[in-house]
Design a protein around this motif. Structure first.
Motif, short mmCIF file in Angstrom:
data_model
loop_
_atom_site.label_atom_id
_atom_site.label_comp_id
_atom_site.label_asym_id
_atom_site.label_seq_id
_atom_site.Cartn_x
_atom_site.Cartn_y
_atom_site.Cartn_z
N SER A 17 0.85 -1.20 0.00
CA SER A 17 0.00 0.00 0.00
C SER A 17 0.88 1.25 0.00
O SER A 17 0.51 2.28 -0.51
CB SER A 17 -0.94 0.00 1.20
OG SER A 17 -0.20 -0.11 2.39
N VAL A 62 1.94 6.25 9.76
CA VAL A 62 0.74 7.10 9.80
C VAL A 62 1.16 8.56 9.85
O VAL A 62 0.63 9.41 9.12
CB VAL A 62 -0.14 6.74 11.03
CG1 VAL A 62 -1.26 7.76 11.21
CG2 VAL A 62 -0.72 5.34 10.88
N ILE B 84 -0.60 -4.22 8.54
CA ILE B 84 -0.14 -2.86 8.84
C ILE B 84 -0.65 -1.89 7.78
O ILE B 84 -0.98 -0.75 8.09
CB ILE B 84 1.40 -2.83 9.00
CG1 ILE B 84 1.77 -3.54 10.31
CG2 ILE B 84 1.94 -1.39 9.01
CD1 ILE B 84 3.22 -3.53 10.68
N GLY B 85 -0.77 -2.36 6.53
CA GLY B 85 -1.36 -1.53 5.47
C GLY B 85 -2.79 -1.12 5.81
O GLY B 85 -3.15 0.05 5.72
N LEU B 87 -4.24 -1.24 8.82
CA LEU B 87 -4.28 -0.49 10.09
C LEU B 87 -3.84 0.95 9.87
O LEU B 87 -4.42 1.89 10.44
CB LEU B 87 -3.38 -1.20 11.10
CG LEU B 87 -3.50 -0.82 12.57
CD1 LEU B 87 -4.95 -0.75 13.03
CD2 LEU B 87 -2.73 -1.81 13.42
N ARG B 88 -2.83 1.13 9.04
CA ARG B 88 -2.32 2.47 8.75
C ARG B 88 -3.42 3.31 8.07
O ARG B 88 -3.66 4.45 8.44
CB ARG B 88 -1.09 2.31 7.83
CG ARG B 88 -0.48 3.57 7.32
CD ARG B 88 0.72 3.21 6.45
NE ARG B 88 0.91 4.16 5.39
CZ ARG B 88 0.26 4.16 4.24
NH1 ARG B 88 -0.64 3.24 3.98
NH2 ARG B 88 0.50 5.08 3.33
#
Lengths: 80, 248
Positions: A17, A62, B84-85, B87-88
């Motif tokens: 991603s 994030v 993690i993708g 969740l991020r």
């Protein structure tokens, strides 16, 4: 052709991603493996390293993405 | 005898993740059905489910031939990347950096896209609509298959995890058939947050086990990991929110 291209693109997006986050995770796993197999440290130490590293990558990922998006909108604060 | 300390997280993660994926696929199938009728929607969905079944039938026996530590490491790394993708992204949505996913908006967007494509094609309009349903169900279905493998394969929990996914399909399709509109009230970001937490936890757990780490408390360590990832996700979302609010 378009269908298989779309499917391949989506599958790649599932795991990549963000290229930097993906790179950090793979590097983290590689270092964890090196700690497990290349040192005399107890494996649990490597496990703790993997866990802490994953949590850090999440938080920093994030933060970095938020900073990047706000900067792109021309409204980034000096520091996030 | 089913060990619930291992099975419950596997079933729960597969169920929640499948709810999210099936809701997304259902929205597009509904677009197809609304624009071109149920025939292309059902044909496209059926073809995608047949393809998914073929993938599972081919992959299933292959996994039994891979040594367990290698399988754990492989699935663990993929789960970490995937988890993690998710969740991020969920933390970015919770923090207000990204807009929340809106099934009504997705329905309108997909309707416009497919409508324009069908108009352009003139002929074979049902074919194009069927292909849209096929792609949606196949792509979301592949994610479900991966999640079931990720949470179930490491401990021989593939069947319970598959049952969790099937229960989600039945639930979403049942509600969708009754409501006959996009399921926009499903709290998708919260579900994605929860699934991201679970997949990341499984990712650390399997990667560690694959590398020879014996986690204290064995499977119960998953709960500790989940609490830590949940905390980290919430902290990350909270950390970026004031800055987003300051500029809106």
């Amino acid at each position: 052709m378009s269908i298989s291209k779309d499917i391949w693109g989506e599958l790649t997006k599932m795991f990549v991603s963000d290229a930097r986050v993906t790179g950090f995770i793979l590097a983290l796993v590689a270092v964890t493996a090196a700690l497990c197999f290349g040192t005399d440290l107890p494996p649990l130490f490597a496990g703790a390293f993997l866990l802490c590293g994953s949590l850090s990558i999440l938080v920093l990922g994030v933060r970095a993405e938020a900073r990047r998006r706000l900067a792109a909108k021309g409204r980034a604060p000096d520091k996030i | 005898m089913l060990d619930w300390s291992t099975a419950a997280p596997a079933i729960g993660a597969a169920f929640l993740a499948s709810v999210v994926e099936v809701v997304e696929a259902f929205t597009i199938v509904l677009v197809v059905a609304t624009l071109r009728g149920w025939r292309p929607a059902i044909v496209g969905t059926g073809a995608a489910l047949a393809t998914l079944t073929a993938v599972v039938v081919v992959l299933g026996p292959l996994m039994n031939r891979v040594p367990v530590p290698v399988l754990q490491l492989f699935i663990g790394v993929l789960s970490l990347l995937f988890g993690i993708g998710w969740l991020r992204k969920a933390a970015l949505r919770a923090g207000g950096v990204l807009p929340l996913h809106d099934e009504d908006a997705a329905f309108a967007r997909q309707s416009a896209l497919l409508g324009a494509e069908v108009q352009r094609a003139k002929a074979a309009q049902d074919w194009i609509a069927g292909i849209a349903a096929f792609k949606a169900v196949l792509l979301e279905g592949l994610e479900v298959v991966f999640i079931v493998i990720a949470v179930g394969a490491g401990r021989g929990m593939l069947v319970p995890a598959s049952l969790g996914a099937l229960a989600a399909c039945a639930l979403v399709l049942g509600i969708g058939a009754a409501a006959h509109r996009p399921l926009s009230r499903v709290p998708e970001n919260r579900l994605k947050f929860a699934v991201g937490v679970m997949l990341s936890s499984f990712g650390v757990f399997w990667t560690g086990e694959g590398l020879g780490v014996a986690w204290p408390g064995q499977d119960l360590a998953l709960l500790v990991f989940a609490a830590l990832f949940l905390g980290a996700g919430l902290v990350a979302a909270r950390m970026v929110r004031p800055d987003v609010e300051a500029f809106t």
